[in-house]
Design a protein around this motif. Structure first.
Motif, mmCIF file in Angstrom:
data_model
loop_
_atom_site.group_PDB
_atom_site.id
_atom_site.type_symbol
_atom_site.label_atom_id
_atom_site.label_comp_id
_atom_site.label_asym_id
_atom_site.label_seq_id
_atom_site.Cartn_x
_atom_site.Cartn_y
_atom_site.Cartn_z
ATOM 1 N N ASP A 1 -3.230 1.166 -9.467
ATOM 2 C CA ASP A 1 -3.538 2.092 -8.377
ATOM 3 C C ASP A 1 -4.567 1.476 -7.437
ATOM 4 O OD1 ASP A 1 -4.151 4.195 -6.739
ATOM 5 O OD2 ASP A 1 -5.060 5.443 -8.307
ATOM 6 N N SER B 1 -7.633 -0.567 2.614
ATOM 7 C CA SER B 1 -6.558 -0.715 1.634
ATOM 8 C C SER B 1 -6.357 -2.172 1.235
ATOM 9 C CB SER B 1 -5.249 -0.145 2.178
ATOM 10 O OG SER B 1 -4.872 -0.766 3.398
ATOM 11 N N ASN C 1 0.826 -1.203 0.000
ATOM 12 C CA ASN C 1 0.000 0.000 0.000
ATOM 13 C C ASN C 1 0.863 1.256 0.000
ATOM 14 O OD1 ASN C 1 -2.488 1.484 0.154
ATOM 15 N ND2 ASN C 1 -2.048 1.865 2.317
ATOM 16 N N SER C 2 1.895 1.255 0.842
ATOM 17 C CA SER C 2 2.780 2.425 0.902
ATOM 18 C C SER C 2 3.773 2.440 -0.251
ATOM 19 C CB SER C 2 3.548 2.441 2.229
ATOM 20 O OG SER C 2 4.491 1.371 2.262
ATOM 21 N N GLY C 3 4.078 1.260 -0.778
ATOM 22 C CA GLY C 3 5.095 1.157 -1.820
ATOM 23 C C GLY C 3 6.499 1.292 -1.292
ATOM 24 N N GLU C 4 6.660 1.233 0.033
ATOM 25 C CA GLU C 4 7.977 1.430 0.647
ATOM 26 C C GLU C 4 8.355 0.280 1.566
ATOM 27 O OE1 GLU C 4 9.853 3.615 -0.429
ATOM 28 O OE2 GLU C 4 8.469 4.962 -1.462
ATOM 29 N N ALA D 1 -5.097 2.871 -4.285
ATOM 30 C CA ALA D 1 -5.202 3.878 -3.218
ATOM 31 C C ALA D 1 -6.621 3.977 -2.676
ATOM 32 C CB ALA D 1 -4.756 5.237 -3.748
ATOM 33 N N GLU E 1 3.939 7.539 -6.476
ATOM 34 C CA GLU E 1 5.292 8.088 -6.455
ATOM 35 C C GLU E 1 6.233 7.267 -5.573
ATOM 36 O OE1 GLU E 1 3.131 9.707 -2.921
ATOM 37 O OE2 GLU E 1 2.675 9.256 -5.037
ATOM 38 N N SER E 2 5.835 6.077 -5.197
ATOM 39 C CA SER E 2 6.617 5.255 -4.277
ATOM 40 C C SER E 2 7.780 4.563 -4.977
ATOM 41 C CB SER E 2 5.710 4.191 -3.640
ATOM 42 O OG SER E 2 5.225 3.308 -4.650
ATOM 43 N N THR F 1 -0.171 -0.698 -5.673
ATOM 44 C CA THR F 1 0.210 0.191 -4.582
ATOM 45 C C THR F 1 -0.736 1.372 -4.486
ATOM 46 O OG1 THR F 1 2.005 1.567 -3.700
ATOM 47 C CG2 THR F 1 1.821 1.423 -6.096
ATOM 48 N N GLY F 2 -0.766 1.951 -3.284
ATOM 49 C CA GLY F 2 -1.603 3.120 -3.065
ATOM 50 C C GLY F 2 -0.868 4.432 -3.297
ATOM 51 N N ARG F 3 0.428 4.346 -3.644
ATOM 52 C CA ARG F 3 1.203 5.568 -3.852
ATOM 53 C C ARG F 3 1.951 5.486 -5.178
ATOM 54 N NH1 ARG F 3 5.332 6.385 -0.014
ATOM 55 N NH2 ARG F 3 5.428 8.527 -0.814
#
Length: 328
Positions: A145, A162, A104-107, A147, A133-134, A129-131
């Motif tokens: 997407d 999520s 979800n965060s992509g991190e 998000a 730009e991750s 992912t929900g981000r």
């Protein structure tokens, strides 16, 4: 964690709010499906290997379900734990495979540690992912997407809406792929042989029919008393009348016996040919067992004969046989 008095009304209110938040998340997700989703489906369709689904924590649990759904609907897939992948399990991903990575965060640290390696191996990466730009999105070839505006958790901490969005997006992928492949109910049954659908679509008459000495059969000139002796010995509630080449000439059933008794006929003077129905219901050995069940229901009978193209007797299948096999 502080203790508090349970309030039923409050629990119901919070529960309803959670469902409403998740319902809104899915409603907002649907219009966002577009070119990226189509590219993801097309990419998976062109995959010569498998879809390796990855995710940590709650996303990992969702990923396992997505992998299972893909596999059961015609897309070879497996789940690979990102942390274990960094310690050897990355060998499960081979050339020709695709990675579907969920975060979800992509991190996710564990995912980020292996993404560069996957890229160097030439593995196509699909990100959910929900981000946008991750770090995960930056490494991905296609970004889906997922998000959500808010979590269903009142604290906005526990992954809830999520993960629901991820699950639904995975289902959307699976059904779009299923449709694109022309996947049929028969195909689904092959990967679910132990389920009710599998039994209905994979079980054939030849798998359940009684044959050989288990079949009550007599010649046309057989006296009625011997006909009854054969029926009683084989306990199928009927006897088949056959010619010298084992071709079906007729059938005599328990119901026929009751009707003869009601008519007051002199049973001892009759032969098998005189009491038999000349056109019994038949089915082929290669027919689905569920089709035999439908035939029995339509004709209101409990046994159907199994014959070949020349009407030679191959076997018989009863309603009890179908029930024991859980076809019905």
């Amino acid at each position: 964690m502080s203790s508090s008095v349970f309030a039923a009304e409050s629990a119901i209110r919070i529960g309803r709010q959670a469902l409403e938040v998740e319902a809104r998340a899915l409603a907002q997700l649907a219009p966002r499906l577009g070119d990226a989703f189509a590219r993801a489906v097309q990419t998976i369709l062109g995959c010569q290997g498998r879809v390796a689904v990855m995710g940590m924590g709650k996303s990992g649990h969702v990923g396992r379900k997505i992998a299972a759904t893909l596999a059961s609907t015609g897309t070879p897939a497996l789940f690979v734990h990102p942390a274990e992948a960094a310690h050897g399990d990355l060998g499960m991903v081979t050339a020709g495979d695709i990675v579907l990575a969920l975060s979800n965060s992509g991190e996710s640290d564990e995912l980020n540690a292996i993404l560069p390696v996957l890229k160097r191996l030439g593995i196509t990466i699909l990100a959910m992912t929900g981000r946008a730009e991750s770090s995960l999105a930056a490494h991905a070839d296609v970004v889906l997407d997922s998000a959500v505006a808010e979590e269903a958790c009142p604290l906005q901490l526990a992954p809830t809406a999520s993960t629901t969005a991820q699950m639904a997006l995975g289902d959307a992928l699976a059904v779009a792929l299923l449709d694109a492949r022309g996947f049929r109910a028969e195909d689904f049954a092959r990967s679910h042989p132990g389920g009710a659908l599998g039994r209905k679509l994979l079980t054939h008459v030849r798998d359940l029919m009684r044959s050989g000495d288990a079949l009550p059969r007599v010649a046309a000139g057989t006296p009625f008393t011997e006909l009854m002796r054969e029926m009683s010995a084989k306990a199928l509630g009927m006897a088949v009348i056959v010619d010298a080449d084992d071709r079906v000439q007729g059938i005599f059933t328990d119901g026929d016996l009751r009707r003869l008794v009601e008519q007051g006929r002199d049973l001892r003077a009759l032969t098998a040919a005189e009491v038999a129905h000349a056109k019994p219901r038949t089915v082929g050995a290669d027919a689905l067992a569920v089709d035999a069940a439908d035939l029995m229901e339509a004709a209101r009978i409990t046994v159907v004969l199994v014959v070949d193209a020349e009407r030679k007797l191959l076997g018989a299948i009863s309603i009890n046989d179908l029930m024991r096999a859980k076809v019905i």
